[in-house]
Design an enzyme around this catalytic site. Structure first.
Site, PDB file in Angstrom:
ATOM      1  CG  ASP A  50      -6.425  -4.608   4.822  1.00 12.88           C
ATOM      2  OD1 ASP A  50      -7.321  -4.608   5.691  1.00 12.88           O
ATOM      3  OD2 ASP A  50      -6.529  -3.986   3.746  1.00 12.88           O
ATOM      4  CG  ASP A  59      -0.431 -19.795   1.003  1.00 15.19           C
ATOM      5  OD1 ASP A  59       0.478 -19.580   1.829  1.00 15.19           O
ATOM      6  OD2 ASP A  59      -0.219 -20.378  -0.075  1.00 15.19           O
ATOM      7  CE  LYS A  94       2.345 -17.241  -1.491  1.00 15.80           C
ATOM      8  NZ  LYS A  94       1.820 -18.596  -1.208  1.00 15.80           N
ATOM      9  CE1 TYR A 133      -3.062  -3.037   0.359  1.00 14.41           C
ATOM     10  CE2 TYR A 133      -3.693  -2.263   2.523  1.00 14.41           C
ATOM     11  CZ  TYR A 133      -3.836  -3.165   1.488  1.00 14.41           C
ATOM     12  OH  TYR A 133      -4.771  -4.171   1.590  1.00 14.41           O
ATOM     13  CG  ASP A 160     -11.264  -7.265   7.429  1.00  9.02           C
ATOM     14  OD1 ASP A 160     -10.687  -6.432   8.162  1.00  9.02           O
ATOM     15  OD2 ASP A 160     -12.075  -6.940   6.544  1.00  9.02           O
TER      16      ASP A 160
HETATM   17 MN    MN Z   1      -9.126  -3.435   6.072  1.00 10.67          MN
END
Ligand code: MN
Ligand code: NAD
Length: 353
Positions: free
Chosen positions: A246, A222, A189, A138, A250
């Protein structure tokens, strides 16, 4: 009397509803405590402001925020504006210049809240996710050329700097060290992302040497989703890149019962700039204006803000009240299967305080 100045930015959607609830609860707490005051100043920045002025916040917005001790944030995002405009125009426009590089997301199953995991209850899931919050995927590096042509190209370049990775690893190891299990999982990763994430792994191993009392392991992102759902007890403190964390946070919020409960701190640990506290959820268009948004994530974010401000006793008192409210099924909002309204939960919390 200690005085803390807080910039309240409710933003959009249910952000307005939950920040109003949070300000009411924190003001009540300060009055009961008696040792400190919270002076809230409200900023009406966000999508409505954008529709009036063409920007999400004024050009001197950061200058206006700088003198505050902390920022209490709701959410950004409106159904009739592109999400990348709203997110980059306000939330990321604060996080990046204020160098809030450590995003901290505690997750617990509170007593009285049901996890969707069949065999998980209170104590089985007790994590702190540390998210790198200023670079990685990001960072905002990239561009688009030849728009609309068949040869159109778009790049989204993930940026990993040695300084950026080292400081988030140090923060994560320190966080793990401060918790009873002293155990950190480094999410990576590096099998597929063979440049940035290989450096990420190398720096994790280097920083680990500075923390001989912390045990750590490494997990591909993963496979991490599987471990979180199948072996939640095997995790404690977790560090991951901006994008990976991120997504994982969640998932963590859902596993702990609801997106409406999970809190976040966007920290500038060196305190050169104000840090920002917010629920992890967004504007929730589907329930905006209905008065049923769960305010617990915003209360819990307020608890993290009090800790940051050095008001540990008040923070502990607030956490006990949050736990009491969560345990009372009569105070569950619809996301938790109940029929309580935001105002009921807020009144219940203040009574518990
Ligand atoms: Mn978020
Ligand atoms: P969302 O978090 O807004 O909603 C996801 C689901 O969770 C919805 O069904 C919603 O009703 C529910 N939910 C979320 N918070 C809740 C609460 N407090 N109480 C009860 N239910 C709750 O995510 P989304 O739908 O992906 O995004 C909506 C908008 O919010 C988009 O514009 C997005 O860009 C923005 N967003 C902003 C932030 C932020 O400001 N930090 C974070 C995430 C999403």
């Amino acid at each position: 009397m200690r005085k803390h100045r807080i910039a309240a930015i409710p933003g959009d959607g249910i952000g307005k509803e939950v920040v109003a609830a949070g300000v009411e609860a924190l003001s009540a707490l300060a009055a009961l405590d008696g040792g400190f005051t919270l002076e809230f100043e409200h900023f009406d920045w966000g999508s409505d402001y954008y529709k009036r002025t063409g920007t999400m916040m004024p050009a001197d917005g950061l200058e206006q925020l700088k003198p505050f001790d902390a920022i209490y944030f709701g959410s950004v995002g409106a159904p009739d504006l592109p999400d990348h405009i709203t997110l980059w125009g306000l939330r990321l426009a604060i996080c990046q210049p204020f160098d809030q590089y450590a995003n901290v997301r505690p997750t617990r199953i509170l007593n009285g809240i049901e996890s969707p995991l069949r065999n998980a209850g209170v104590g089985d899931l007790d994590w702190v996710i540390v998210r790198e919050n200023t670079e990685g995927e990001y960072a905002g590096q990239g561009g688009r050329s030849h728009r609309g042509h068949p040869e159109e190209v778009a790049t989204e370049v993930a940026i990993f700097t040695r300084a950026g990775v080292r400081r988030i690893m140090r923060f994560a190891f320190r966080t793990a060290q401060s918790r009873p299990r002293k155990f950190l999982t480094v999410v990576t990763k590096s099998n597929a992302q063979r440049n940035g994430l290989v450096m990420w792994d190398e720096i994790a191993a280097e920083v680990a040497l500075e923390f001989p009392d912390v045990t750590w392991d490494k997990m591909l992102v993963d496979a991490m989703t599987v471990r979180m759902t199948m072996k939640p007890r095997s995790l404690d403190t977790i560090v991951a890149t901006n994008l990976h964390a991120d997504i994982l946070s969640d998932l963590a919020a859902a596993l702990a019962g609801s997106m409406g409960i999970a809190p976040t701190a966007n920290l500038n640990p060196e305190r050169q700039f104000p840090s920002m506290f917010e629920p992890i959820h967004g504007s929730a268009f589907d329930i905006t204006g209905m008065g049923i948004a769960n305010p617990i994530g915003t209360f819990w974010s307020g608890q993290m803000m009090l800790e940051h401000l050095g008001e540990q006793a008040a923070a502990d008192r607030l956490m006990r009240a949050i736990e009491k409210v969560a345990a009372d099924k009569g105070l569950h909002t619809p996301d938790l299967g109940g029929s309580a309204r935001t105002a009921d939960v807020t009144a219940g919390l203040i009574a518990a305080l």
